[in-house]
Scaffold this motif. Sequence first.
Motif, PDB file in Angstrom:
ATOM      1  N   GLN A  52      -0.199   1.049 -11.265  1.00 17.09           N
ATOM      2  CA  GLN A  52       0.112   2.319 -10.608  1.00 17.09           C
ATOM      3  C   GLN A  52      -1.207   2.858 -10.073  1.00 17.09           C
ATOM      4  O   GLN A  52      -2.187   2.916 -10.813  1.00 17.09           O
ATOM      5  N   SER A  70       5.439   1.184  -1.899  1.00 21.96           N
ATOM      6  CA  SER A  70       4.046   1.290  -1.448  1.00 21.96           C
ATOM      7  C   SER A  70       4.079   1.735   0.004  1.00 21.96           C
ATOM      8  O   SER A  70       5.100   1.620   0.676  1.00 21.96           O
ATOM      9  N   GLY A 109       1.750   7.089  -0.884  1.00 16.77           N
ATOM     10  CA  GLY A 109       0.325   6.982  -1.180  1.00 16.77           C
ATOM     11  C   GLY A 109      -0.514   7.493  -0.019  1.00 16.77           C
ATOM     12  O   GLY A 109      -0.180   7.260   1.142  1.00 16.77           O
ATOM     13  N   THR A 167       0.488  11.887  -6.614  1.00 20.25           N
ATOM     14  CA  THR A 167       1.271  11.008  -5.762  1.00 20.25           C
ATOM     15  C   THR A 167       0.601   9.646  -5.701  1.00 20.25           C
ATOM     16  O   THR A 167      -0.625   9.542  -5.781  1.00 20.25           O
ATOM     17  N   GLU A 227       1.550   5.011  -5.786  1.00 19.31           N
ATOM     18  CA  GLU A 227       2.390   3.857  -5.509  1.00 19.31           C
ATOM     19  C   GLU A 227       2.488   2.972  -6.750  1.00 19.31           C
ATOM     20  O   GLU A 227       1.570   2.945  -7.568  1.00 19.31           O
ATOM     21  N   SER A 264       1.990   8.345 -13.468  1.00 22.18           N
ATOM     22  CA  SER A 264       2.464   7.881 -12.164  1.00 22.18           C
ATOM     23  C   SER A 264       3.565   8.762 -11.592  1.00 22.18           C
ATOM     24  O   SER A 264       4.459   9.212 -12.305  1.00 22.18           O
ATOM     25  N   ASN A 317       5.567   7.841  -7.999  1.00 22.00           N
ATOM     26  CA  ASN A 317       5.494   6.856  -6.927  1.00 22.00           C
ATOM     27  C   ASN A 317       6.715   6.864  -6.023  1.00 22.00           C
ATOM     28  O   ASN A 317       7.064   5.840  -5.430  1.00 22.00           O
ATOM     29  N   HIS A 354       8.849   6.121 -10.835  1.00 22.91           N
ATOM     30  CA  HIS A 354       8.235   6.785 -11.988  1.00 22.91           C
ATOM     31  C   HIS A 354       9.323   7.193 -12.978  1.00 22.91           C
ATOM     32  O   HIS A 354       9.072   7.342 -14.163  1.00 22.91           O
TER      33      HIS A 354
END
Lengths: 384, 143
Positions: A16, A113, A117, A209, A211, A332, A334, A338
Motif C-alpha cells: 500500500q 492504482s 494516488g 489517499t 493505491e 491505507s 485506496n 481498504h
Amino acid sequence: MALRDVAIVGLHATEQARRLPHRTALDLAQEAVFGAIADAGLRPADVDGVAADWPGPGGTVDESASWSRSLGRSLNWVGEGMLDTAGARGVMKAAAAIAAGLCDVAVVGGGLSGRFGGRGPVGVAVAEVEFVDVWGAYSIPLFALVAQGYIRRFGTTPEQLATVAATIRNNGSSNPEAMMYGKGPYTVDDILASPLVATPFHLLDVCITGEGGGAVVLTSLERARDLPHQPVAVLGAGMEFAGNHGMPPLDYRTVGRLGAAAAQRAFGAAGVTARDADVLALYDPNSFELLRQLEVIGLCGEGEGGAFVDDGHIALDGRYPTNPEGGCLSYSWNGTQHMTLKVAEAVRQIRGTAVHQVPGAEVAVVANAGSGTRHYEVVVLGKA
Amino acid sequence: MTRSTPTPSELSVEFWSAAAKHRLLVPYCGGCGIRYFPPERLCPGCGEPGWHYVESTGTGRVVAHTVVHRALSPDFATPFVLATVEVDGEWTMLTNIVDCDPDQVAVGLPVRVRFLDCEGGALPCFAPESSAGSPPDRTGQRP
Ligand SMILES: [Zn+2]
C-alpha cells in the motif's frame, strides 16, 4: 447452512503506498486474489464464486466473470457493482451465497492504482450525484456537515476528535505495512495544528489517499477445517441504507444514527454484543465517523463517544483496540479495497498473526462506510 | 475560476432553466401535498409520479454547515461555506452560504436565495436574510 457456517480462510494484502506507479490495477487485483487463494491453501480452480474488481485490460471492465479465464474454470456465482467486491459488504454477500449453496469457495477483493494516488494528501470520493459537486461538496465536507451537528448537540471537543485521529495514526506509525509508517507519532496538539480541510476536520483528522489491493477467500466452515489456517467465522452481518450514496443534503438529524439497526441485526445473529468484541476494525474516513460508530454499534450511548475515547478504550492497550493496523488514517485508503483490508486485519487478529496483535482476540467487528455516504455495512467475525 | 451548472437530467431540466432566470423551483406533489428535494420521478411521500415544480419562497434556515478550506477544484475560492438549508420550512437542499463572513454562519440563521450567475446558468446559493440585497423577485430580472 447459515452465515455462521461460513468462514474466511485466506487473505492477502498487497503493498500500500501513496503512489504505485510501477503497478497496474489489474496487477494489484491479481496479486491480491491469487495471494488470498494461496494463503487459504487452495488452488485457483477451487474458486467457483467471485466478487472481485476487474479493471482490465482484457475481459470486460467491472465484470467479475472476467476472472473465469484467469482462474481456469467456469464460475457458479459472481458479485459486482459498487462495494460488492470489497469489505464487509462483499464478505457478507459472498458468505450468504455460500450458505445458500450457490457456490463453495468465493473470493472478494481487488485493487486500484492510477486513480486516487497523487490526487492530494487526503482520501476523497466524489459522489456522481446531481446537486452535490456544484456546491463544492465531496466526501470530507459531506461528513463534516454531519459532524458539525453532532458536536453542536453533544459538545464534543476538538481534542476528543483529535484523540481518535492520534490514536489510530500512531498505530500505523509503527506498522511497517502502513502508508504512513515512520511518520509520527502524533500528539493531540499535532492533529489540531494541522491545517483545516472542512470544519471541524483538520488535515490529520481525515484519511490518507493512495493505491493498493487486498482480497479474502471464504468457504464453508466444514471445508475450512481441512485448510491450513484457523478459520474465522462470519458470525453475523447487517447493512443499512438511508437513500443512495451521496444523496444530498446531509445532517446529523437524518443520518446520525445510521448503522445502529444494522449493527443490532448483526449482533443479534452473532449472539454477542459489541461489548464482547476484542478488537474493532471500524471505518475511519475521519475522526468523527469513527467516534459515531462507537455509539451506533452500542459500546456507549449517543453523545458519549468523546468521553469513551478520553478513557483510552480504543487504544492498543485499551479494552477495545480499534484499527490496530492504522486504519484509513494511516495504513491505507485506496478507493475501495481498504475495506477488504479491514476484514483482513480482523482475520489476522483472530488468527493471532497481526502486526499489533491484541492478545487472545476471538471476536472482531468490521464495518464499512458511514453517515456521510448514507450506507453502512457491518460484520461480526469470530474464532471458529 | 469558473463554476458551472450541471448537465441536467430530465427531472431537473426545469429546475436549472428556472435557476438561470433566478427563480427557485421545487418539486411539489399534489397527491400528498409535500415539497421535496432532490427531484425523483416518484414522490418520496406517496410513491406517485404526479408531481410538478412550484415556486419556492426562497427563504430558509441553516440546518448544518461546514467551512471548506480545501476545494477539490480550483473553481472554488476558499474558504467557502457548504450548508444544508431548510427551505420553505419544509424541504432541504445542499447549497453554499454566500455574501457573508463564514464565521457568521450558524445553525438557525435565516437565509434567502441568492443566485450566482455562472457558466450554463445560475446556481441557487443563499445569503443571510439580514445582508443587503434584493429579494428574488427583483433579482429575477436579468440585465
Ligand atoms: Zn406525494
